[in-house]
Design an enzyme around this catalytic site. Structure first.
Site, mmCIF file in Angstrom:
data_model
loop_
_atom_site.group_PDB
_atom_site.id
_atom_site.type_symbol
_atom_site.label_atom_id
_atom_site.label_comp_id
_atom_site.label_asym_id
_atom_site.label_seq_id
_atom_site.Cartn_x
_atom_site.Cartn_y
_atom_site.Cartn_z
ATOM 1 C CB SER A 88 -27.644 42.079 47.121
ATOM 2 O OG SER A 88 -27.696 43.041 46.098
ATOM 3 C CB CYS A 89 -29.211 46.899 50.076
ATOM 4 S SG CYS A 89 -27.734 47.949 50.029
ATOM 5 N N PRO A 90 -30.427 47.684 47.311
ATOM 6 C CG PRO A 90 -32.641 48.423 47.082
ATOM 7 C CD PRO A 90 -31.693 47.777 48.060
#
Length: 497
Positions: A8-10
């Site tokens: 998960s990335c921003p």
């Protein structure tokens, strides 16, 4: 071995899936099996209970909180950022193997008792690291609202002109008084498709602060933090606290919920704590703090700044333009920004269109300058910031200063001063050039209404370049210093043969 992983990335776009692919390839190459859950912008297919139960270890490649982390309680966990998974998937998998082997040697009773941490941040990390992680969690959930709302508003201005906001909300524009649309069922007939798009976009924008606040609290205290965080954000918007108020309410909500979760209560009460007691008590506490403690100081500060600004008009108008530029960039939609914008509106209502032009121009340069910086020095920005930079062009041209928030939240000490310098330059130049704007909004799309339009665009371009140069310089100096420190430490380390 068998592993499960979550990436998960921003922004939940490219790097979420790049990290997943890297881990899959590394695990397969090492002879292991892995199942990856990508918590991205397109949603996610949750890992099955069977996969989790059969896993020897869990890999978290995430720059924001991992949703439903309690599913993995008792499993050995290796947590890193998405860059670690993309750049060194093999090393990530090897570390998971070691964690699994160590976990297998511990007594089963001890493994089952191991709690799952509430957030991705290591509890032993420094306070600054944890606060930044919480803030980035809120920003990551807020970005879709910024993009959707900003683009819809920009399209509305393109289709309906600068007066569309006044037609929908009411007020005076171009010497004509508009009542506004009171019944949304008549919105299409009274304001056309442009009015509908503007209303949808402005509604999305109204959710920025509540979503930011709610998911900061979520990053700190998991799902029990969402309700008090969002309520606190709504109150922050209602009292005019804006972006900074949302940060404060989110942190308050997170800390209050964390405190309540640590209370020891009778077994009969424990069952209703997460669904009744914690939401009720935390929402009341945060609401009272926002209304009683935060609201009055912000209102007083706004009134004081407005009175002070009024004394700078006249011969020092160029200085006023620069100061308003500083204020527009300081908190990007927060109370200081709103004081500057309200001052411009007040000047416009009294017939002074020079101040309004300076305010609007200064509010355009932060996202434009950052978007330019992500193109010129891409390596200085995280993947999430690079994605935000792509939207920054349209947001900046549309006078949506909030497009700079993702950058400021991640690196405020370098970014915010740089934005202020660029916006102050644009504000002062706009006044010196004698540019005027009868429109209170619209950005570059209303340049046809602006007096001295070419000089006005020149002021914006100069401020954009100044912002870009300051951001690049500030980030380069910080990065070079970190690199020098690393080199010095390496040089002093003993050599073992």
């Amino acid at each position: 071995m068998r592993f499960v992983a979550v990436t998960s990335c921003p922004t939940g776009i490219a790097h979420t899936y790049m990290a997943a692919e890297s881990l899959e390839q590394a695990a397969t190459a090492a002879g292991h099996e892995i199942t990856v859950e990508t918590q991205g912008a397109a949603g996610s297919q949750p890992l099955s209970a069977e996969d989790i139960a059969a896993a020897d270890a869990v890999l978290f490649a995430a720059d924001v909180d991992v949703r439903d982390r309690e599913r993995f309680a008792g499993k050995p966990v290796v947590a890193k950022g998405v860059k670690a998974a993309i750049n060194d998937g093999a090393g990530f998998v090897a570390e998971a193997v070691r964690a699994a082997e160590q976990g297998a040697r511990r007594p089963e009773r001890e493994q089952a008792a191991e709690p799952a941490p509430a957030t991705k941040v290591d509890p032993t990390a420094g306070a600054a690291t944890r606060v930044r992680q919480w803030l980035m969690t809120g920003v990551s959930y807020m970005i879709p609202f910024v993009a959707a709302g900003g683009i819809l508003i920009a399209i509305a201005f393109l289709l309906g002109g600068a007066e569309i906001a006044t037609i929908v909300d009411g007020g005076e524009f171009g010497g004509r008084e508009y009542e506004g649309v009171s019944d949304l069922s008549n919105l299409l007939g009274e304001a056309g498709i442009a009015g509908v798009l503007f209303k949808i976009g402005s509604t999305a924008f109204e959710m920025l602060v509540p979503i930011l606040s709610g998911f900061i609290a979520f990053g700190m205290a998991d799902r029990p933090g969402i309700a008090p965080g969002i309520v606190g954000g709504l109150l922050a918007s209602a009292i005019g606290a804006g972006f900074l108020g949302g940060l404060v309410s989110g942190l308050l909500a997170g800390f209050v919920v964390l405190g309540l979760k640590r209370l020891t209560v009778p077994r009969g009460v424990a069952g209703v704590m997460p669904v009744v007691v914690i939401p009720l008590v935390s929402t009341v506490v945060v609401g009272l703090l926002m209304v009683i403690v935060v609201g009055e100081p912000i209102a007083a500060a706004q009134s004081g700044m407005t009175d002070w600004l009024s004394g700078l008009s006249g011969g020092t108008a160029w200085l006023l333009g620069g100061l308003l530029g500083l204020m527009m960039a300081f908190d990007m939609g927060g109370p200081v920004n709103k004081v500057a914008y309200t001052f411009g509106i007040a000047a416009l209502s009294s017939g002074d269109t020079v101040i309004m032009a300076a305010v609007m121009a200064a509010g355009m340069t932060p996202p434009l300058g950052l978007a330019l910086a992500t193109v010129i020095r891409k390596r200085l920005f995280s993947p999430a910031e690079q994605e935000a930079g792509k939207a920054g062009w349209l947001l900046g041209l549309s006078f949506i200063t909030e497009g700079a928030i993702p950058f400021a939240a991640g690196d405020p000490l370098r970014v915010i001063p740089s934005l202020m310098v660029g916006s102050a330059t644009t504000g002062a130049l706009s006044v010196l050039f004698g540019s005027t704007s009868p429109a209170p909004h619209g950005g570059v799309w209303v340049v046809g209404l602006v007096g001295q339009p070419l000089l006005y665009l020149l002021a914006i371009a100069i401020g954009t370049v100044v912002t870009c140069a300051c951001v690049v310089l500030a980030k380069s100096v910080g990065r070079q210093k970190a690199a020098d420190d690393t080199t010095n430490v390496s040089a002093q380390a003993p050599v073992t043969v």
